[in-house]
Design a protein around this motif. Structure first.
Motif, PDB file in Angstrom:
ATOM      1  N   ASP A 143     -18.736  32.978  -8.283  1.00 46.98           N
ATOM      2  CA  ASP A 143     -18.895  33.322  -6.865  1.00 46.98           C
ATOM      3  C   ASP A 143     -17.802  32.660  -6.021  1.00 46.98           C
ATOM      4  O   ASP A 143     -17.226  33.286  -5.118  1.00 46.98           O
ATOM      5  CB  ASP A 143     -20.283  32.891  -6.383  1.00 46.98           C
ATOM      6  CG  ASP A 143     -20.561  33.336  -4.961  1.00 46.98           C
ATOM      7  OD1 ASP A 143     -20.573  34.551  -4.702  1.00 46.98           O
ATOM      8  OD2 ASP A 143     -20.757  32.450  -4.103  1.00 46.98           O
ATOM      9  N   GLU A 144     -17.492  31.407  -6.335  1.00 48.37           N
ATOM     10  CA  GLU A 144     -16.426  30.711  -5.615  1.00 48.37           C
ATOM     11  C   GLU A 144     -15.084  31.405  -5.848  1.00 48.37           C
ATOM     12  O   GLU A 144     -14.311  31.636  -4.898  1.00 48.37           O
ATOM     13  CB  GLU A 144     -16.343  29.263  -6.083  1.00 48.37           C
ATOM     14  CG  GLU A 144     -15.247  28.448  -5.389  1.00 48.37           C
ATOM     15  CD  GLU A 144     -15.142  27.032  -5.920  1.00 48.37           C
ATOM     16  OE1 GLU A 144     -14.091  26.389  -5.665  1.00 48.37           O
ATOM     17  OE2 GLU A 144     -16.082  26.561  -6.603  1.00 48.37           O
ATOM     18  N   LEU A 145     -14.798  31.748  -7.092  1.00 47.22           N
ATOM     19  CA  LEU A 145     -13.544  32.412  -7.423  1.00 47.22           C
ATOM     20  C   LEU A 145     -13.408  33.748  -6.693  1.00 47.22           C
ATOM     21  O   LEU A 145     -12.358  34.045  -6.093  1.00 47.22           O
ATOM     22  CB  LEU A 145     -13.473  32.629  -8.936  1.00 47.22           C
ATOM     23  CG  LEU A 145     -12.307  33.469  -9.466  1.00 47.22           C
ATOM     24  CD1 LEU A 145     -10.970  32.823  -9.121  1.00 47.22           C
ATOM     25  CD2 LEU A 145     -12.438  33.662 -10.976  1.00 47.22           C
ATOM     26  N   ARG A 146     -14.455  34.543  -6.711  1.00 42.34           N
ATOM     27  CA  ARG A 146     -14.397  35.847  -6.049  1.00 42.34           C
ATOM     28  C   ARG A 146     -14.217  35.688  -4.541  1.00 42.34           C
ATOM     29  O   ARG A 146     -13.560  36.513  -3.895  1.00 42.34           O
ATOM     30  CB  ARG A 146     -15.665  36.648  -6.354  1.00 42.34           C
ATOM     31  CG  ARG A 146     -15.851  36.967  -7.834  1.00 42.34           C
ATOM     32  CD  ARG A 146     -17.127  37.744  -8.069  1.00 42.34           C
ATOM     33  NE  ARG A 146     -16.990  39.140  -7.716  1.00 42.34           N
ATOM     34  CZ  ARG A 146     -18.009  39.986  -7.617  1.00 42.34           C
ATOM     35  NH1 ARG A 146     -19.253  39.555  -7.817  1.00 42.34           N
ATOM     36  NH2 ARG A 146     -17.807  41.251  -7.320  1.00 42.34           N
ATOM     37  N   GLY A 147     -14.765  34.597  -3.997  1.00 44.75           N
ATOM     38  CA  GLY A 147     -14.609  34.343  -2.569  1.00 44.75           C
ATOM     39  C   GLY A 147     -13.165  34.083  -2.163  1.00 44.75           C
ATOM     40  O   GLY A 147     -12.757  34.431  -1.048  1.00 44.75           O
TER      41      GLY A 147
END
Length: 332
Positions: A143-147
């Motif tokens: 989720d952090e990466l996609r953000g």
């Protein structure tokens, strides 16, 4: 679910950049470029490289750098990771690395992500330093990466922000299969070393799939070992290098990729042979006719949209020939 004829199935390549007995990592990367150029010409869809550490027989540990090398020497084939082991890295670094690759080579970069360390626990600790990262954190890391790519973060990944880098989830069990389905992402399953979990994982992925901005329908890729040669007998002999590699993993001997042998019964025990069959049971080995028949059956069994072919073959020319045979099959 409708049948997907073999002629409509995409074929891709997973290159582990094998370091062979008597060779060097430099030789491996030269072979990688030669193979990538050939499979691009033959019509394969994508060329992925995998992250492994502390394995002397695999040279692609610095995966993003190896991917960049392939991108520089090809022009049309998609190139990516199969995969980057996300718990080994800060998501921001991954976003910046693959954002840079996508900026340099637009619309050619894939980001396949795994949650295993790709190594032993001691090496994983050396990679992660504090030892706090673990596979259970994978959904939050993802989720952090996609953000970073969407710009939904107070920290900006430059390059990276606003770029469309396709994200795939990779797995050998049900965890990533279900997560990929819930997020509406494409899923790649490691049938080449976890064949017994294939059907359960693919069923879980399709059952849990939710349409997303990325995909309207599930998209499945399966990894499969293919050792093809002009005769069944020669293919079986070439496959002994792959068998020895997995045997050395079981024995924790970490030898380089070994040349083929005439008789594996002189090397393994009955128990070791049975253990390897559990991991390599889905391997497709044989002449063009044999490989075609087995690929068709495997595709019917899995209903895969794409097959990612892994050919751990000691001799580079024989490895090229194996992929050429697959190309002939997929192009007919």
């Amino acid at each position: 679910m409708t049948d997907i004829p073999l002629k409509n199935t995409k074929f891709s390549v997973l290159d582990l950049a094998p370091v062979i007995e008597g060779g060097t990592p430099g030789d491996s990367f030269r072979n990688t470029i030669d193979l990538a150029k050939h499979v691009e010409e033959w019509g394969f869809t994508r060329y992925w490289m995998a992250e492994h550490h502390n394995m002397p027989f695999i040279a692609s540990s610095a995966t993003s750098i190896a991917i960049s090398h392939v991108l520089h020497h090809t022009s049309t084939i998609r190139v990516g990771s199969g995969g980057v082991m996300l718990p080994n890295h800060a998501p921001l670094i991954v976003a910046e690395q693959f954002g840079t690759l996508e900026t340099l080579f637009p619309d050619r970069v894939d980001l396949g992500l795994g949650r295993a360390p790709g190594t032993d626990q001691l090496t994983a600790q050396a990679l992660r330093r504090n030892g706090n990262s673990n596979p259970d954190d994978f959904p939050e890391q993802l989720d952090e990466l996609r953000g970073y790519f969407t710009g939904d973060s107070r920290i900006r990944a430059i390059p990276g922000e606003g770029l469309n880098v396709p994200i795939w989830l990779l797995g050998s069990s049900g965890f990533s299969a279900q997560l990929a389905g819930q997020l509406g992402l494409p899923f790649s399953f490691a049938s080449h070393f976890s064949p017994n979990n294939t059907h359960g994982a693919l069923r879980l992925y399709r059952q849990s799939f939710q349409p997303s901005e990325t995909l309207d329908e599930p998209y499945v890729m399966v990894g499969v070992n293919v050792i093809a040669a002009d005769t069944d007998e020669e293919a079986q002999r070439l496959a002994t290098s792959l068998q020895q590699q997995f045997l050395n993993l079981v024995r924790n001997t970490n030898k380089l990729l070994q040349p083929p042998v005439d008789d594996m019964d002189e090397i393994w025990t009955t128990q070791e042979e049975a253990a390897l069959q559990q991991q390599l049971g889905a391997s497709i080995i044989g002449s063009a006719d044999t490989v075609r028949e087995k690929l068709e059956k495997f595709q019917m069994d899995t209903q895969a949209d794409e097959m990612m072919v892994i050919s751990q073959i000691y001799d580079h020319d024989a490895r090229l020939r194996s992929y050429e045979i697959v190309a002939d099959i997929m192009n007919k």
